[in-house]
Design a protein around this motif. Structure first.
Motif, PDB file in Angstrom:
ATOM      1  N   ASP A  19       0.803  -1.225   0.000  1.00 49.31           N
ATOM      2  CA  ASP A  19       0.000   0.000   0.000  1.00 49.31           C
ATOM      3  C   ASP A  19       0.838   1.277   0.000  1.00 49.31           C
ATOM      4  O   ASP A  19       0.451   2.282  -0.587  1.00 49.31           O
ATOM      5  N   ASN A  20       1.975   1.253   0.683  1.00 50.09           N
ATOM      6  CA  ASN A  20       2.799   2.451   0.772  1.00 50.09           C
ATOM      7  C   ASN A  20       3.280   2.907  -0.601  1.00 50.09           C
ATOM      8  O   ASN A  20       3.607   4.066  -0.799  1.00 50.09           O
ATOM      9  N   ALA A  21       3.303   1.966  -1.558  1.00 55.66           N
ATOM     10  CA  ALA A  21       3.750   2.299  -2.908  1.00 55.66           C
ATOM     11  C   ALA A  21       2.806   3.288  -3.576  1.00 55.66           C
ATOM     12  O   ALA A  21       3.218   4.040  -4.471  1.00 55.66           O
ATOM     13  N   LEU A  22       1.542   3.306  -3.163  1.00 56.10           N
ATOM     14  CA  LEU A  22       0.588   4.253  -3.738  1.00 56.10           C
ATOM     15  C   LEU A  22       1.008   5.695  -3.478  1.00 56.10           C
ATOM     16  O   LEU A  22       0.848   6.562  -4.336  1.00 56.10           O
ATOM     17  N   ILE A  23       1.549   5.945  -2.289  1.00 56.90           N
ATOM     18  CA  ILE A  23       2.014   7.289  -1.956  1.00 56.90           C
ATOM     19  C   ILE A  23       3.177   7.677  -2.853  1.00 56.90           C
ATOM     20  O   ILE A  23       3.208   8.773  -3.426  1.00 56.90           O
ATOM     21  N   TYR A  24       4.150   6.760  -2.987  1.00 57.04           N
ATOM     22  CA  TYR A  24       5.304   7.039  -3.840  1.00 57.04           C
ATOM     23  C   TYR A  24       4.875   7.219  -5.297  1.00 57.04           C
ATOM     24  O   TYR A  24       5.391   8.100  -6.000  1.00 57.04           O
ATOM     25  N   ALA A  25       3.935   6.386  -5.750  1.00 57.00           N
ATOM     26  CA  ALA A  25       3.447   6.511  -7.127  1.00 57.00           C
ATOM     27  C   ALA A  25       2.784   7.870  -7.326  1.00 57.00           C
ATOM     28  O   ALA A  25       2.972   8.522  -8.364  1.00 57.00           O
ATOM     29  N   GLY A  26       2.025   8.312  -6.313  1.00 54.35           N
ATOM     30  CA  GLY A  26       1.381   9.612  -6.381  1.00 54.35           C
ATOM     31  C   GLY A  26       2.385  10.752  -6.432  1.00 54.35           C
ATOM     32  O   GLY A  26       2.235  11.701  -7.208  1.00 54.35           O
ATOM     33  N   ILE A  27       3.428  10.637  -5.619  1.00 47.69           N
ATOM     34  CA  ILE A  27       4.465  11.680  -5.609  1.00 47.69           C
ATOM     35  C   ILE A  27       5.157  11.745  -6.968  1.00 47.69           C
ATOM     36  O   ILE A  27       5.464  12.834  -7.472  1.00 47.69           O
ATOM     37  N   CYS A  28       5.413  10.563  -7.566  1.00 52.13           N
ATOM     38  CA  CYS A  28       6.039  10.528  -8.894  1.00 52.13           C
ATOM     39  C   CYS A  28       5.189  11.299  -9.896  1.00 52.13           C
ATOM     40  O   CYS A  28       5.693  12.140 -10.650  1.00 52.13           O
ATOM     41  N   LYS A  29       3.882  11.016  -9.916  1.00 56.84           N
ATOM     42  CA  LYS A  29       2.992  11.694 -10.851  1.00 56.84           C
ATOM     43  C   LYS A  29       2.916  13.187 -10.562  1.00 56.84           C
ATOM     44  O   LYS A  29       2.868  14.018 -11.479  1.00 56.84           O
ATOM     45  N   GLU A  30       2.920  13.531  -9.282  1.00 60.79           N
ATOM     46  CA  GLU A  30       2.851  14.949  -8.911  1.00 60.79           C
ATOM     47  C   GLU A  30       4.086  15.694  -9.392  1.00 60.79           C
ATOM     48  O   GLU A  30       3.994  16.799  -9.940  1.00 60.79           O
ATOM     49  N   ARG A  31       5.258  15.085  -9.211  1.00 66.95           N
ATOM     50  CA  ARG A  31       6.499  15.746  -9.614  1.00 66.95           C
ATOM     51  C   ARG A  31       6.697  15.741 -11.122  1.00 66.95           C
ATOM     52  O   ARG A  31       7.505  16.522 -11.642  1.00 66.95           O
ATOM     53  N   LEU A  32       5.952  14.877 -11.807  1.00 70.83           N
ATOM     54  CA  LEU A  32       5.980  14.883 -13.267  1.00 70.83           C
ATOM     55  C   LEU A  32       4.949  15.862 -13.829  1.00 70.83           C
ATOM     56  O   LEU A  32       4.826  16.010 -15.034  1.00 70.83           O
TER      57      LEU A  32
END
Length: 235
Positions: A85-98
């Motif tokens: 589940d914690n990967a969802l946060i990292y995935a979200g941050i990736c999209k946000e920074r992109l």
């Protein structure tokens, strides 16, 4: 002194207990062996799955730390589908920074629906992140909804963002209320938003005062707007 009947009985009882425990031990070993024999495939797959998730998540984290968000995102998305589940946060941050804010908001929302955090305050912070993504994508209605959610945790930045949402939606009076609350909570950046509200309402004196205070607190935007306002007034 010879061996008494009680000694013999105690010896028999002791040996009896040993035999019972030995039987329990043998039965346990046999049961475990039987279980492993019949489930070795599932156990192997489970172990490989855990190892795979760990390796993928660690590699994704190394890409993330190197600011390679494009390559890190699909790995985080993959391990999140596998139960991390914690990967969802990292995935979200990736999209946000992109700069892909709408997708980032969706990922954060998925994380919000899980039991990813133990502290309630972390969910208010996540709600604020979701609001920021919606705001940056131009979806001010959803942004306001999540900003209001974050204010339940008394987040000053949440009130400030709610102010900007109201401002963008044309509700200047509600924006003033939100900015004022943010300021009262110590969020000086709200002074710039408050100045924008007063300027929209035609009160340039109050606007200039807010811009001046915001500029003194370090807001470059407020400093520039104050200079423009004073220049206009001087003409």
């Amino acid at each position: 002194m010879g061996i008494t009947l009680k000694d013999r009985l105690d010896d028999v009882e002791y040996k009896g207990r040993r035999l019972i425990w030995l039987a329990i031990y043998v039965a346990t070993v046999v049961a475990i062996g039987f279980f492993l024999h019949n489930n070795i495939g599932s156990i192997y797959k489970f172990g490989m799955s855990i190892g795979s998730i760990f390796c993928k998540s660690q590699y994704a984290k190394s890409l993330f730390d190197g600011e390679d968000y494009s390559d890190a995102y699909p790995l985080f998305a993959e391990v999140s589908d596998e139960g991390y589940d914690n990967a969802l946060i990292y995935a979200g941050i990736c999209k946000e920074r992109l700069g892909e804010y709408a997708q980032a908001a969706e990922l954060y929302e998925q994380a919000y629906q899980t039991d990813i955090y133990s502290n309630e305050s972390d969910y208010y912070t996540l709600a604020y992140s979701i609001a920021c993504c919606y705001f940056n994508s131009g979806d001010y209605i959803n942004a306001l909804s999540w900003a209001d959610n974050s204010t339940k945790g008394n987040l000053s930045e949440g009130f400030n963002l709610a102010g900007w949402c109201h401002f963008q939606l044309g509700d200047t009076n509600s924006a003033i209320d939100s900015f004022t609350t943010a300021i009262d909570l110590g969020y000086t950046e709200g002074l710039y938003g408050l100045g924008c509200c007063h300027e929209r309402n035609g009160d340039k004196i109050l606007a200039a005062d807010c811009y001046r205070q915001a500029a003194q607190a370090g807001s470059q935007s407020a400093k520039e707007r104050l200079e423009e306002l004073e220049l206009t007034e001087g003409q």
